[in-house]
Design an enzyme around this catalytic site. Structure first.
Site, short mmCIF file in Angstrom:
data_model
loop_
_atom_site.label_atom_id
_atom_site.label_comp_id
_atom_site.label_asym_id
_atom_site.label_seq_id
_atom_site.Cartn_x
_atom_site.Cartn_y
_atom_site.Cartn_z
CB THR A 170 -0.86 -0.02 1.28
OG1 THR A 170 -1.79 -1.09 1.18
CG2 THR A 170 -1.61 1.28 1.49
NE ARG A 198 -9.89 -6.19 2.64
CZ ARG A 198 -8.75 -5.50 2.75
NH1 ARG A 198 -8.28 -4.80 1.74
NH2 ARG A 198 -8.08 -5.51 3.87
CB VAL A 199 -13.68 -1.40 0.94
CG1 VAL A 199 -12.98 -0.08 1.20
CG2 VAL A 199 -14.35 -1.37 -0.44
CG ASP A 201 -6.27 0.19 6.14
OD1 ASP A 201 -6.16 -0.85 5.44
OD2 ASP A 201 -5.34 1.00 6.29
CB THR A 221 0.95 0.90 5.07
OG1 THR A 221 1.31 -0.40 4.58
CG2 THR A 221 2.11 1.42 5.92
N GLY A 222 -0.79 -1.57 6.20
CA GLY A 222 -0.77 -2.81 6.99
C GLY A 222 -2.09 -3.54 6.91
N GLY A 224 -5.53 -4.30 6.99
CA GLY A 224 -6.67 -3.39 6.88
C GLY A 224 -7.77 -3.60 7.91
N1 GLY Z 1 -3.97 -1.76 4.24
C1 GLY Z 1 -4.44 -2.14 2.97
C2 GLY Z 1 -5.57 -3.06 3.00
O1 GLY Z 1 -5.72 -3.84 3.94
O2 GLY Z 1 -6.35 -3.04 2.07
#
Ligand code: GLY
Length: 301
Positions: A170, A198-199, A201, A221-222, A224
């Site tokens: 990300t 799927r969405v 964070d 980042t990481g 979600g």
């Molecule tokens: N941090 C990116 C995601 O999980 O989509």
């Protein structure tokens, strides 16, 4: 005049040795592009957008071209840009035909009464604002097809989960411009083999991104789903409001993410005074930063 600051990241994950140089170079290019804009007087929003455009166009990162494929073998992208002066955001999610979702996030930020548009509606808005749609296959690269074949035989429970050893690059940027305005942006292809629709964070205000001129700007980042539980970017800004310096706020936010959810991740932070911070709980995070006081960019990995 305020002193400009720019930080970019290319994701917190376990970056394999053979990809380290490409991640470093990608962050450096994005930093240079965003910094050149800031040096010419661009706004913090503009600097974040151009830095993220560069990162989206680099297939080493999980954003734009080269993103992870979902369970159906398609790329679905999420992005957000937030203006710390107004607290307005522009976000798009689950888009398949936008080569640079951060570009449409900016259009939503500046030209829509809404804060987030998803799927075909976001693509329709982009077209109305003059963006050409791409063929979804343009976003797919061989490395991701190979990973998809490897992962698609895993159980439902395993697929779509965050795997720190797997590329989770990300991307994001935070900036302070010469007017002292702050902005933050984040863009991602999400997790490998995620469920269609799927969405994570990244495009959610307060989770993957937050910017408030009164406190600071953060890109996360990481993992979600865990970052969403903690509303991580806003949580880091709240720590700035509570008096912590950016480095301490970033470290605390990442530590609490681990304590409360066992999630892994990272953050970049700039505060209203232009002080910077970066922290991560994964083995690595690629990031680069420049301030008006530093003659050269600092690239960390
Ligand atoms: N941090 C990116 C995601 O999980 O989509």
């Amino acid at each position: 005049m305020a002193k400009p600051v720019l930080i970019v990241h290319g994701g917190a994950w376990e970056i394999p040795a053979e990809q380290v140089e490409a991640c470093r170079a990608g962050c450096r290019r994005a930093l240079e592009r965003g910094w050149a804009a800031l040096a010419k007087g661009a706004s913090a929003v503009e600097a974040c957008e151009v830095a993220i455009l560069e990162l989206e166009d680099d297939p080493v990162f999980d954003a734009g071209i080269g993103s992870h494929l979902n369970r159906d073998g398609r790329v679905q992208l999420d992005a957000i840009l937030m203006d710390g002066r107004t607290l307005k955001t522009g976000a798009v999610a689950a888009v398949e035909r936008l080569r640079n979702p951060i570009q449409t996030a900016r259009l939503v930020l500046e030209h829509s009464e809404h804060m987030m548009l998803v799927g075909p509606g976001a693509e329709q808005f982009a077209v109305e604002r003059g963006v050409s749609l791409c063929n979804p296959s343009e976003l797919v690269i061989a490395r991701e097809v190979e990973l998809w074949y490897k992962r698609k035989h895993e159980s439902d429970a395993g697929r779509g989960r965050f795997q720190p050893k797997e590329r989770l690059g990300t991307v994001g940027a935070v900036a302070r411009d010469a007017q002292g305005n702050l902005a933050a942006g984040t863009s991602t292809g999400g997790t490998a083999c995620k469920y269609p629709g799927r969405v994570g964070d990244s495009p959610l205000i307060g989770c993957g991104c937050y910017a408030d001129n009164q406190t600071g700007a953060v890109s996360a980042t990481g993992q979600g789903e865990e970052i969403m539980k903690m509303v991580l970017a806003k949580a880091a800004c709240d720590r700035l409001a509570g008096g912590l310096e950016p480095q301490a706020a970033a470290e605390k936010a990442v530590a609490v993410l681990g304590e409360r959810t066992e999630g892994l991740g990272g953050l970049i932070v700039v505060d209203a005074q232009g002080r910077v911070g970066a922290a991560f709980s994964t083995p690595n995070m690629a990031y680069a930063l420049r301030t008006a006081d530093s003659a050269d960019p600092v690239v960390r990995l």
